[in-house]
Design a protein around this motif. Structure first.
Motif, PDB file in Angstrom:
ATOM      1  N   LEU A 183       0.836  -1.205   0.000  1.00 56.20           N
ATOM      2  CA  LEU A 183       0.000   0.000   0.000  1.00 56.20           C
ATOM      3  C   LEU A 183       0.867   1.249   0.000  1.00 56.20           C
ATOM      4  N   GLU A 184       1.922   1.268   0.815  1.00 60.01           N
ATOM      5  CA  GLU A 184       2.838   2.415   0.841  1.00 60.01           C
ATOM      6  C   GLU A 184       3.471   2.622  -0.527  1.00 60.01           C
ATOM      7  N   SER A 185       3.825   1.515  -1.190  1.00 61.43           N
ATOM      8  CA  SER A 185       4.436   1.618  -2.509  1.00 61.43           C
ATOM      9  C   SER A 185       3.448   2.164  -3.533  1.00 61.43           C
ATOM     10  N   ALA A 186       2.195   1.691  -3.455  1.00 60.26           N
ATOM     11  CA  ALA A 186       1.181   2.144  -4.407  1.00 60.26           C
ATOM     12  C   ALA A 186       0.866   3.622  -4.225  1.00 60.26           C
ATOM     13  N   LEU A 187       0.864   4.077  -2.986  1.00 57.85           N
ATOM     14  CA  LEU A 187       0.562   5.480  -2.697  1.00 57.85           C
ATOM     15  C   LEU A 187       1.785   6.374  -2.762  1.00 57.85           C
ATOM     16  N   ASP A 188       2.960   5.747  -2.788  1.00 54.63           N
ATOM     17  CA  ASP A 188       4.229   6.473  -2.736  1.00 54.63           C
ATOM     18  C   ASP A 188       4.301   7.344  -1.482  1.00 54.63           C
ATOM     19  N   LEU A 189       3.855   6.745  -0.359  1.00 50.75           N
ATOM     20  CA  LEU A 189       3.853   7.435   0.926  1.00 50.75           C
ATOM     21  C   LEU A 189       4.311   6.483   2.018  1.00 50.75           C
ATOM     22  N   LEU A 236       3.489   5.323   5.554  1.00 51.46           N
ATOM     23  CA  LEU A 236       2.326   5.385   6.427  1.00 51.46           C
ATOM     24  C   LEU A 236       2.668   5.143   7.886  1.00 51.46           C
ATOM     25  N   PHE A 237       3.779   4.459   8.151  1.00 48.84           N
ATOM     26  CA  PHE A 237       4.235   4.186   9.507  1.00 48.84           C
ATOM     27  C   PHE A 237       5.696   4.591   9.660  1.00 48.84           C
ATOM     28  N   GLU A 238       6.030   5.125  10.820  1.00 52.20           N
ATOM     29  CA  GLU A 238       7.421   5.285  11.221  1.00 52.20           C
ATOM     30  C   GLU A 238       7.792   4.052  12.027  1.00 52.20           C
ATOM     31  N   ARG A 239       8.766   3.290  11.552  1.00 57.81           N
ATOM     32  CA  ARG A 239       9.119   2.026  12.170  1.00 57.81           C
ATOM     33  C   ARG A 239      10.371   2.182  13.009  1.00 57.81           C
ATOM     34  N   GLY A 240      10.259   1.947  14.312  1.00 57.95           N
ATOM     35  CA  GLY A 240      11.401   1.957  15.209  1.00 57.95           C
ATOM     36  C   GLY A 240      11.772   0.550  15.609  1.00 57.95           C
ATOM     37  N   ALA A 241      12.788   0.429  16.443  1.00 59.35           N
ATOM     38  CA  ALA A 241      13.227  -0.897  16.866  1.00 59.35           C
ATOM     39  C   ALA A 241      12.125  -1.616  17.636  1.00 59.35           C
ATOM     40  N   ARG A 242      11.384  -0.879  18.462  1.00 55.94           N
ATOM     41  CA  ARG A 242      10.323  -1.486  19.256  1.00 55.94           C
ATOM     42  C   ARG A 242       8.972  -0.793  19.094  1.00 55.94           C
ATOM     43  N   THR A 243       8.926   0.253  18.305  1.00 57.71           N
ATOM     44  CA  THR A 243       7.697   1.025  18.185  1.00 57.71           C
ATOM     45  C   THR A 243       7.251   1.156  16.739  1.00 57.71           C
ATOM     46  N   LEU A 244       5.983   1.361  16.562  1.00 54.54           N
ATOM     47  CA  LEU A 244       5.388   1.609  15.251  1.00 54.54           C
ATOM     48  C   LEU A 244       4.409   2.763  15.426  1.00 54.54           C
ATOM     49  N   LYS A 245       4.629   3.838  14.681  1.00 54.21           N
ATOM     50  CA  LYS A 245       3.830   5.043  14.849  1.00 54.21           C
ATOM     51  C   LYS A 245       3.340   5.521  13.501  1.00 54.21           C
ATOM     52  N   LEU A 246       2.073   5.913  13.438  1.00 56.64           N
ATOM     53  CA  LEU A 246       1.519   6.453  12.204  1.00 56.64           C
ATOM     54  C   LEU A 246       2.188   7.773  11.839  1.00 56.64           C
ATOM     55  N   THR A 247       2.499   7.946  10.571  1.00 56.49           N
ATOM     56  CA  THR A 247       2.928   9.253  10.093  1.00 56.49           C
ATOM     57  C   THR A 247       1.709  10.164   9.979  1.00 56.49           C
ATOM     58  N   GLU A 248       1.939  11.406   9.673  1.00 59.87           N
ATOM     59  CA  GLU A 248       0.812  12.330   9.508  1.00 59.87           C
ATOM     60  C   GLU A 248      -0.103  11.859   8.388  1.00 59.87           C
ATOM     61  N   GLU A 249       0.502  11.372   7.281  1.00 58.50           N
ATOM     62  CA  GLU A 249      -0.293  10.871   6.162  1.00 58.50           C
ATOM     63  C   GLU A 249      -1.027   9.589   6.545  1.00 58.50           C
ATOM     64  N   GLY A 250      -0.357   8.745   7.323  1.00 62.43           N
ATOM     65  CA  GLY A 250      -0.983   7.507   7.765  1.00 62.43           C
ATOM     66  C   GLY A 250      -2.162   7.762   8.686  1.00 62.43           C
ATOM     67  N   ARG A 251      -2.007   8.743   9.572  1.00 63.98           N
ATOM     68  CA  ARG A 251      -3.107   9.085  10.481  1.00 63.98           C
ATOM     69  C   ARG A 251      -4.314   9.600   9.694  1.00 63.98           C
TER      70      ARG A 251
END
Length: 298
Positions: A39-45, A47-62
């Protein structure tokens, strides 16, 4: 846009991680990860910021989650209703309501609604803070004089007003003398040295000196009944006391009315359970007057 990928993205966003979403849905974690990546590839966006232990929505993902999660839920509910042969209200209904209204009426309202709609699982949370309906998963919120929000629509279902009341045994102040006052801790009245009121004799200013601060308006009412001091209270909360002569009316507080709104996400179609709750409120408060709310208060 890939519908399945969008569904999996919302599943991960709702549960806050791939592992948690996989456990709750029974779907492989690798499949969810691949779908979101597609989905990220199709939208070229991203959607999540991926950390070692965390996953957070980006502004676009939210933004994508807020705009599509409700639509996907409606599609699921529509399919379930068609499969069950009708549009009877069913499923989970989450409502956020303010403290005073909840203490005064929500217990009886919730019980009446549950008895009428036994296939709806009602959950009411009491809080005065603003809530993010989409992010926190609420179907409806009830609020007093809410700030405008372009994402929400709603209507006023109840109106009230503040009145100044006291025990009949408490003498009204003369001249510039201050009356002892019971105030709600943190409330606007607690910081004022006088109150502007309108009475049958005209407008007047009552000098006050707080002698007791309480966190609940029910506590304030009980203290006023005991003769500790005067107070500003919603008319609905003291209507029975005024009728019975346990309290006397010193005047109406000058200022905006108290309007209770029921709010829900802005969308063209409402689920049957939301529509049922809106209709139930209308039946409970057909005129939206303080007396109607007072009828719920013991």
């Amino acid at each position: 846009m890939d519908f399945l990928a969008l569904t999996d993205f919302n599943l991960v966003a709702r549960h806050g991680g791939f592992g948690r979403a996989a456990r709750e849905s029974g779907r492989p974690k690798a499949t969810l990860s691949r779908r979101v990546a597609d989905l990220e590839s199709a939208l070229d966006l991203r959607l999540f910021e991926r950390g070692a232990r965390t996953l957070k929505l980006t502004e676009e993902g939210r933004a994508l989650h807020e705009r599509t999660s409700v639509l996907l839920t409606e599609l699921d509910e529509t399919a379930a209703q068609i499969a069950s042969g009708g549009g009877a209200p069913r499923g989970r209904l989450r409502v956020s309501a303010p403290l005073l209204f909840s203490q005064a009426a929500m217990g009886k309202l919730a019980a009446g609604f549950a008895l009428k709609y036994r296939d709806v699982h009602l959950e009411v949370t009491t809080e005065d803070r603003p809530v993010d309906m989409v992010e926190e998963g609420y179907d409806l919120v009830i609020r007093v004089n809410p700030d405008p929000d372009a994402r929400l629509v709603g209507r006023i279902f109840l109106r009230d007003r503040l009145v100044v009341v006291a025990s009949p045994a408490l003498a009204r102040p003369k001249g510039t003398a201050a009356a002892p006052a019971v105030v709600r801790a943190g409330g606007a009245a607690a910081s004022h040295s006088s109150w502007e009121v309108a009475a049958a004799s005209g407008r007047r200013r009552i000098a006050v000196e707080p002698v007791l601060r309480l966190s609940s308006l029910f506590m304030v009412r009980d203290a006023v009944r005991a003769g500790v001091g005067t107070a500003q209270l919603p008319l609905s909360l003291v209507a029975h006391d005024l009728s019975a002569g346990r309290l006397v009316h010193w005047g109406d507080v000058e200022g905006p009315e108290i309007a209770l709104w029921v709010l829900y996400p802005s969308r063209r179609l409402l689920s049957p359970r939301v529509s049922a709750f809106l209709d139930f409120l209308k039946e409970a408060f057909p005129a939206g007057t303080p007396d109607e709310l007072a009828s719920f208060i013991d």
